[in-house]
Design a protein around this motif. Structure first.
Motif, short mmCIF file in Angstrom:
data_model
loop_
_atom_site.label_atom_id
_atom_site.label_comp_id
_atom_site.label_asym_id
_atom_site.label_seq_id
_atom_site.Cartn_x
_atom_site.Cartn_y
_atom_site.Cartn_z
N LYS A 6 0.96 -1.15 -0.04
CA LYS A 6 -0.01 0.10 0.12
C LYS A 6 0.84 1.14 -0.09
CE LYS A 6 -3.76 2.36 2.56
NZ LYS A 6 -4.52 2.31 3.75
N ASP A 7 0.48 2.27 -0.91
CA ASP A 7 1.01 3.54 -0.86
C ASP A 7 2.59 3.53 -1.46
OD1 ASP A 7 -0.87 4.92 -0.02
OD2 ASP A 7 -0.64 4.58 2.16
N GLN A 8 3.02 2.38 -2.15
CA GLN A 8 4.22 2.33 -2.58
C GLN A 8 4.68 3.41 -3.69
OE1 GLN A 8 5.23 -1.92 -3.62
NE2 GLN A 8 5.17 -1.54 -5.70
N GLN A 9 5.64 3.64 -4.06
CA GLN A 9 6.00 4.89 -4.90
C GLN A 9 5.67 4.81 -6.37
OE1 GLN A 9 10.00 6.02 -4.04
NE2 GLN A 9 9.45 6.88 -2.01
N ILE A 12 6.31 -1.02 -9.62
CA ILE A 12 7.23 -2.07 -9.52
C ILE A 12 8.30 -1.55 -8.35
CG2 ILE A 12 9.08 -3.65 -10.69
CD1 ILE A 12 7.14 -3.34 -13.01
N MET A 13 9.05 -2.30 -7.43
CA MET A 13 9.61 -2.05 -6.85
C MET A 13 11.02 -3.13 -6.61
SD MET A 13 8.08 -0.31 -3.23
CE MET A 13 9.90 0.70 -2.98
N LEU A 14 12.22 -3.01 -7.17
CA LEU A 14 13.10 -4.12 -7.32
C LEU A 14 14.32 -3.94 -6.04
CD1 LEU A 14 13.95 -3.19 -10.95
CD2 LEU A 14 12.57 -5.19 -9.83
N SER A 15 14.23 -4.79 -5.29
CA SER A 15 15.18 -4.98 -3.89
C SER A 15 16.41 -5.98 -4.12
CB SER A 15 14.23 -5.22 -2.87
OG SER A 15 13.19 -4.24 -2.70
N ALA A 16 17.63 -5.78 -3.56
CA ALA A 16 18.48 -6.86 -3.31
C ALA A 16 19.38 -6.23 -2.32
CB ALA A 16 19.22 -6.61 -5.14
N VAL A 21 15.38 0.08 -6.65
CA VAL A 21 15.13 0.98 -7.48
C VAL A 21 13.50 0.86 -7.58
CG1 VAL A 21 15.11 1.35 -9.92
CG2 VAL A 21 17.08 0.69 -8.75
N THR A 22 12.76 1.95 -7.88
CA THR A 22 11.47 2.08 -8.12
C THR A 22 10.89 2.48 -9.57
OG1 THR A 22 10.87 2.49 -5.77
CG2 THR A 22 9.22 3.08 -7.40
N VAL A 23 10.14 1.65 -10.47
CA VAL A 23 9.82 2.01 -11.62
C VAL A 23 8.45 1.73 -11.80
CG1 VAL A 23 12.25 1.32 -12.50
CG2 VAL A 23 10.16 -0.48 -12.59
N ASP A 24 7.72 2.37 -12.97
CA ASP A 24 6.32 2.23 -13.06
C ASP A 24 6.02 1.04 -14.20
OD1 ASP A 24 5.36 4.25 -11.64
OD2 ASP A 24 6.11 5.90 -12.80
#
Length: 58
Positions: A6-9, A12-16, A21-24
């Protein structure tokens, strides 16, 4: 792993391991760049370790 938050920027949020990195869109060139750089990358605490045997949280 994919999970809506909920409310993520962005869509898609990539995490490692400390990198994010957040992309649309999955078509964003940063998605493939992120995978190339961070899948089993130098930030990985256990290179080559399998992602099996985890807990389900149930």
């Amino acid at each position: 792993m994919m999970s809506p938050y909920k409310d993520q920027q962005g869509a898609i949020m990539l995490s490692a391991w400390g990198k994010q990195v957040t992309v649309d869109s999955a078509d964003d060139k940063r998605v493939s760049q992120f995978f190339t750089k961070y899948v089993q990358g130098p930030q990985t605490p256990e290179p080559g370790a399998a992602c099996t045997g985890g807990l389900s949280g149930k």
